[in-house]
Design an enzyme around this catalytic site. Structure first.
Site, mmCIF file in Angstrom:
data_model
loop_
_atom_site.group_PDB
_atom_site.id
_atom_site.type_symbol
_atom_site.label_atom_id
_atom_site.label_comp_id
_atom_site.label_asym_id
_atom_site.label_seq_id
_atom_site.Cartn_x
_atom_site.Cartn_y
_atom_site.Cartn_z
ATOM 1 N N HIS A 97 2.874 0.180 -5.667
ATOM 2 C CA HIS A 97 1.805 0.930 -5.021
ATOM 3 C C HIS A 97 0.966 -0.037 -4.206
ATOM 4 O O HIS A 97 -0.217 -0.215 -4.453
ATOM 5 C CB HIS A 97 0.955 1.655 -6.067
ATOM 6 C CG HIS A 97 1.734 2.629 -6.917
ATOM 7 N ND1 HIS A 97 1.304 3.091 -8.125
ATOM 8 C CD2 HIS A 97 2.938 3.232 -6.715
ATOM 9 C CE1 HIS A 97 2.199 3.934 -8.643
ATOM 10 N NE2 HIS A 97 3.207 4.024 -7.798
ATOM 11 N N ASN A 98 1.596 -0.674 -3.231
ATOM 12 C CA ASN A 98 0.889 -1.575 -2.325
ATOM 13 C C ASN A 98 0.231 -0.719 -1.248
ATOM 14 O O ASN A 98 0.826 0.254 -0.790
ATOM 15 C CB ASN A 98 1.875 -2.547 -1.674
ATOM 16 C CG ASN A 98 2.887 -3.117 -2.661
ATOM 17 O OD1 ASN A 98 3.832 -2.437 -3.030
ATOM 18 N ND2 ASN A 98 2.690 -4.328 -3.103
#
Lengths: 570, 251
Positions: A500-501
């Site tokens: 979840h960048n």
């Protein structure tokens, strides 16, 4: 360089964002070309998908790092080095992108998220925001984004029940919640007794057969326990390949070219004129002219493509000016606890990627932060995603990692342990950013993207607080022993944490502080739309895909407006 | 009826229901799905399964692709210490873990084919991960030689001939970096060996380890089943005979 005939729209990357935009534009008569660096993917690929080694440990569906990776350093004083092997996060590849290997946990961000700066100041005063933390409002409110969340959820057929602590919904989830396992029921009952507000996790795995508004019919989830890092052999897990892409193709207005690696956005004045890509099967460089360019690859490549193309103003951490690469954020996944049960065995080998129970009592600003040394929070969940045997070796703290005792304990607790975990929000800081690496190159000789990031005091306080909450819940659930992970060390790229960048091409209400407007249209190039979690000014305490989907539908609407009238659409 | 039979019955019902509902369609046009194949798998399960292979039969599919026999014996001994046979069931040796590692080294994994191996190489911070220029084959070659040298220096014997306690001591010296090497990181090698051992115990048997699904049986792990729709809500733990990818393969 061979120049192809011009098209209305060219999309870079055919995952969730690219697929949604392709389907919306093609349905409305625009001629769209999707360029995808990877290969074709289809449900038939997954006959042999229940293979933990191949998919989870040899990263079958992920980008080949020998050709391209990222570089990383904790701060500007040290030399960034390449991520030579997978660890902290996994980068998707091929048609469907990361939308193929996701779990399907589909949340909406909180109203607080979109107005985080003003709401934080309003409740706690300016001094609550520590020096260097660069939170900002998103240029859109939850209520404005709600119709697009609704659209995404109906397209994907999300199964769920009302979250009592979230923003208002215009309609119910399109399908009922997933089944509840005994572990989920234990968490649910315990949390209610503790006066918390648990609800069944919203899932893209489909609790029942569903036909979406586009006429796509999919079957129900079989709880086989192979979602994250795997493709779904049933087409039950919503992914772009079984939802939006066939819809786009059926119009006759959408052409996908696989093995087409876009390397530059071509531009003249303040407009893009098309893209340059390499056909990786022949090595040929090709120009694809287009009226509108949509950049819809993963966070890292969205930023890299803009910087390599010299489009937009690169972010400078020294002055805080510039926007491309700004506000890189991640997630705090270390606040969790594991409970060991002596006399209870769970069928935790069964499950689904988005099977679980969640609560938001400690998420966003749903609780008072006056006496806490952090802002925001996390969703706290018990998930049952299917425990697979290479990964699932739970042992009480202090057990050796090999030998007789390890074997005994890991076998004993394989079906006798439950984890309660927090998915902590990640706030942006002035010195967390993305730029081009000065040394390392990809297979074409183009610079890699460089991450400068570390955990802050905010994150350590958050992890400590959350682990304590997870520990309390597990104790109340009757675990005989609970081990909590309270200490968040430095950010380490080796252990897997979360894909979840976020950030780097953030949205907002002013060109001074953001790269794109609330339709994800670039302030500096009106015919370029940059879509994905790269638009998040910070990351919330949830999985991001629901919000990526909503923003993609909104961007599609903006592109349609722009194609008719031109100019900025806000 | 035993709980096992009960599960099987439910599963068949589930499969029938599933087949009715399965596949995803676009305007009546089936755009994908594995329905036909599932049907075949379902039918295949009704057929009698071939007699399980016994230890005494020569397995012509099993030989070495990479290791020399002396390296193989060392790896077999070392992985057995990492995952020993005990009252719970077989250890790494009986599960074929050394074959698994041999076969893995022979392919992509051994060459780090999908890792970023471009120069320049610099020693990094721990948080930056592996920064060496050696691939796994080279690391194994060097590490096994060093393990042999250390065993000879300390006990005047080859590693494979040491007592279990002595073998543990050698492995711990690598794990804790008590031995100093300039070529490779001893603890880095130990981590690779330890993790590959776990993989070899629990990966699908097609890779050469987890012999006869013996690793999965230790944990009552059912391998890969098509559906758990009918057990997901069950309170009691459900035991069932495991299935491997071979059970999904039909010609």
């Amino acid at each position: 360089m061979r120049k192809l005939p011009k098209v209305d729209v060219v999309i870079v990357g055919v995952g969730w964002a690219g697929g949604i935009i392709a389907s919306e534009l093609a349905k409305n008569g625009l001629k769209v070309v999707g360029l995808e660096r990877g290969k074709e993917r289809k449900t038939e690929d997954y006959f042999m998908v229940h293979d933990e080694l191949r998919y989870a440990y040899r990263y079958e569906l992920m980008q080949d790092l020998s050709k391209e990776t990222i570089t990383f350093r904790s701060n500007e004083k040290i030399r960034a080095l390449p991520m030579r092997q997978y660890g902290s996060f996994l980068i998707g590849n091929g048609i469907g992108g990361a939308g193929v290997h996701w779990n399907g946990q589909t949340y909406r961000f909180l109203p607080y998220d979109f107005e985080i700066k003003s709401k934080t100041i309003e409740r706690y005063g300016k001094n609550k925001i520590p020096n260097g933390m660069t939170i900002q409002n998103w240029g859109i409110t939850y209520d404005q984004l709600e119709p697009y969340y609704d659209k995404f959820e109906k397209m994907a057929g999300i199964s769920g029940e009302e979250n009592p602590l979230a923003g208002k919904r215009s309609s119910k989830y399109p399908t009922p919640p997933m089944k509840s396992s005994p572990a989920m029921k234990m968490f649910m009952e315990t949390a209610k007794k503790m006066k918390l507000h648990p609800y069944i996790l919203p899932s893209a795995n489909l609790s029942q057969a569903y036909t979406n508004p586009d006429g796509v019919a999919r079957s129900a989830c079989q709880y086989c326990g192979f979602c994250e890092r795997f493709g779904c052999e049933y087409g039950a897990k919503a992914d772009p390949v079984v939802t939006v892409i066939p819809v786009a193709k059926k119009t006759g207005n959408f052409e996908i070219r696989t093995h087409s690696y876009v390397r530059r956005i071509l531009h003249k004045g303040n407009k893009a004129i098309g893209v340059m890509y390499t056909d990786v099967t022949t090595g040929e460089e090709i120009e694809q002219p287009a009226d509108i360019v949509v950049i819809a690859s993963y966070v890292f490549n969205n930023v890299r493509l803009l910087l390599n193309s010299k489009l937009g103003r690169p972010y400078d951490p020294a002055t805080g000016r510039g926007v491309i690469g700004k506000n890189y954020a991640y997630q705090v996944m270390r606040g969790n606890a594991i409970g060991f049960f002596e006399n209870k065995e769970f069928n935790t080998f069964a499950g689904a990627g988005a099977l679980g129970v969640t609560l938001d009592d400690y998420n966003g600003d749903n609780f008072d932060h006056s006496d806490l040394k952090f802002i925001h929070g996390a969703s706290i969940s018990l998930t049952q995603t299917g425990l697979r045997p290479i990964a699932n070796n739970p042992v009480p703290k202090g057990t050796p990692s090999w030998g007789k005792e390890f074997k005994r304990q890991s076998i004993k607790y394989a079906n006798r342990s439950l984890t309660v975990a927090a998915q902590g929000a990640s706030m942006p800081f002035r010195h967390h950013f993305l730029d081009l690496d000065p040394t390392y190159k990809d297979v074409f000789g183009d610079p890699l993207i460089r991450i400068t990031f570390d955990f802050e005091e905010q994150d350590r306080q958050l992890a400590l607080f959350l682990a304590t909450k997870c520990e309390e819940i597990l104790k109340q659930m009757g675990a005989d022993r609970v081990d909590a992970n309270k200490e968040l060390g430095p950010y380490d790229i080796v252990p897997y944490q979360s894909t979840h960048n976020t950030g780097g091409v953030i949205m907002g209400d002013s060109p001074d502080s953001s790269a794109v407007n609330s339709y994800l249209q670039m302030w500096d190039a009106e015919n370029v739309f940059v879509v994905g979690a790269s638009a998040f000014p910070h990351n919330s305490g949830y999985n991001p895909t629901g919000t990526v989907g909503a923003l993609s539908y909104r961007a599609a609407e903006g592109i349609l407006k722009y194609s008719k009238k031109g100019g900025p659409v806000v | 009826m035993s709980p096992q039979d009960d599960t099987k019955g439910n599963e068949n019902v589930s499969r029938r229901n599933f087949l009715k509902k399965s596949g995803y369609a676009l305007g009546g046009l089936l755009v994908g799905g594995v329905v036909g194949s599932l049907l075949t798998v379902g039918q295949r399960q009704a057929a009698p399964s071939p007699a399980p292979q016994t230890q005494s039969t020569t397995d012509y599919n099993q030989a070495l692709m990479y290791f020399r026999p002396d390296q193989f014996r060392m790896v077999e001994a070392a992985t057995e210490r990492i995952f020993p046979a005990d009252e719970n069931g077989p250890g790494a040796k009986d599960l074929g873990v050394a074959y698994f590692i041999d076969h893995q080294l022979a392919g992509d994994w051994g060459f780090n084919a999908r890792d970023y191996m471009r120069s320049p190489f610099f020693k990094g911070e721990t948080v930056q991960g592996y920064q060496g220029r050696l691939n796994r084959r080279e690391i194994f070659d060097i590490a096994l030689q060093e393990m042999q040298n250390y065993s000879q220096r300390k006990y005047q014997k080859n590693f494979a001939d040491l007592t279990e306690e002595q073998q543990d001591e050698v492995l711990r010296a690598f794990e804790k970096d008590e031995i100093k090497l300039t070529t490779i990181s001893p603890s880095g090698f130990f981590r690779i060996l330890r993790n590959a051992t776990i993989e070899g115990v629990y990966a699908d048997p097609l890779y050469g380890g987890n012999k006869n699904m013996g690793g999965w049986k230790l944990k009552n792990y059912p391998g890969n089943q098509m559906a758990y729709t009918n057990i997901i809500e069950k309170d009691e733990f459900v035991k069932m005979p495991p299935k491997s990818l071979k059970d999904h393969l039909h010609t």
